[in-house]
Design a protein around this motif. Structure first.
Motif, short mmCIF file in Angstrom:
data_model
loop_
_atom_site.label_atom_id
_atom_site.label_comp_id
_atom_site.label_asym_id
_atom_site.label_seq_id
_atom_site.Cartn_x
_atom_site.Cartn_y
_atom_site.Cartn_z
N VAL A 260 -2.92 5.06 19.64
CA VAL A 260 -3.54 5.11 18.35
C VAL A 260 -5.01 4.98 18.44
N THR B 136 -8.35 4.88 16.03
CA THR B 136 -8.90 4.64 14.66
C THR B 136 -10.61 4.96 14.80
N GLU C 172 -13.97 4.30 12.22
CA GLU C 172 -14.27 3.36 10.87
C GLU C 172 -15.73 3.69 10.62
N GLU D 109 -11.72 4.16 6.69
CA GLU D 109 -10.93 4.22 8.16
C GLU D 109 -10.11 5.13 8.19
N SER D 110 -9.87 5.67 9.20
CA SER D 110 -9.03 6.73 9.53
C SER D 110 -8.37 6.67 10.96
N GLU D 111 -6.97 7.13 11.01
CA GLU D 111 -6.22 6.85 12.19
C GLU D 111 -5.62 8.05 12.52
N THR E 131 -2.57 9.42 15.99
CA THR E 131 -1.96 8.93 17.25
C THR E 131 -1.90 10.23 18.11
N LEU F 297 -10.29 13.21 13.41
CA LEU F 297 -10.07 12.27 12.30
C LEU F 297 -10.36 12.80 11.00
N ARG G 109 -12.21 3.69 18.30
CA ARG G 109 -11.50 2.46 18.88
C ARG G 109 -10.11 3.12 19.25
N GLN H 1 -6.56 1.70 19.64
CA GLN H 1 -6.01 0.49 19.20
C GLN H 1 -4.81 -0.10 20.09
#
Length: 139
Positions: A86, A88, A90, A100-102, A104, A118, A132, A134
Motif C-alpha cells: 500500500v 500513500t 499526502e 491524500e491518495s492511495e 496498491t 497517484l 509512504r 504503509q
C-alpha cells in the motif's frame, strides 16, 4: 527401426559411436545444470531474512483530466517479496494535510522496482508531497 538408429550397424557392420562433439555438448549441459542447482542452493542457504524495504521516488507530475497525476517508482531493497504493498501520497502545508491518495502495488519482489501513479485534485507543486509505503502482505 530405421537404418539411422544407433542400434543398427553402419555399412561396415560396426555399431555407431557417440562423437567427441556430442560428449562435449553433453558435458557442458551437465555443468550448466550442476552450476544452476548449486547457485540456487547457495542463494537459499545464505540469503539473509528480513522484510521488504520499499523506497519511493517521485518520477514526474503531470496534469490529468480530473487533476494531477504523480508518477513514482517503488524499489524493494529488502530481503523478501512484498505483496499488496500500500502506497500513500499526502499533500500538506504547514503540517496540515490537504489531500491524500492511495494505491496498491500487487507484487514487489526483492531487488526489483515497479512504477505507479497517484491522482490528486490539488496541484502537488503548491504543497509538500510525501510518499509512504504503509504496509504489505507476505505472498
Amino acid at each position: 527401426m530405421t537404418s539411422t538408429d544407433r542400434a543398427e550397424p553402419d555399412d561396415h557392420g560396426a555399431p555407431e559411436t557417440t562423437s567427441a562433439l556430442e560428449w562435449l555438448v553433453a558435458g557442458l549441459g551437465a555443468l550448466l545444470v550442476i552450476f544452476t542447482v548449486g547457485y540456487m542452493v547457495h542463494f537459499a542457504l545464505t540469503r539473509p531474512e528480513g522484510p521488504p524495504a520499499v523506497v519511493l521516488e517521485v518520477t514526474g507530475v503531470a496534469r490529468a483530466r480530473a487533476g494531477y497525476l504523480v508518477s513514482f517508482k517503488a524499489t524493494n531493497t529488502g530481503h523478501s517479496t512484498g505483496a499488496g504493498v500500500v502506497v500513500t501520497g499526502e499533500l500538506s502545508r504547514g503540517g496540515e494535510a490537504i489531500e491524500e491518495s492511495e494505491m496498491t502495488l500487487d507484487y514487489l519482489p526483492q531487488d526489483s522496482e515497479r512504477r505507479g501513479g497517484l491522482f490528486f485534485t490539488e496541484d502537488p507543486a503548491a504543497y509538500e508531497l510525501v510518499l509512504r509505503a504503509q504496509g504489505y502482505a507476505e505472498p
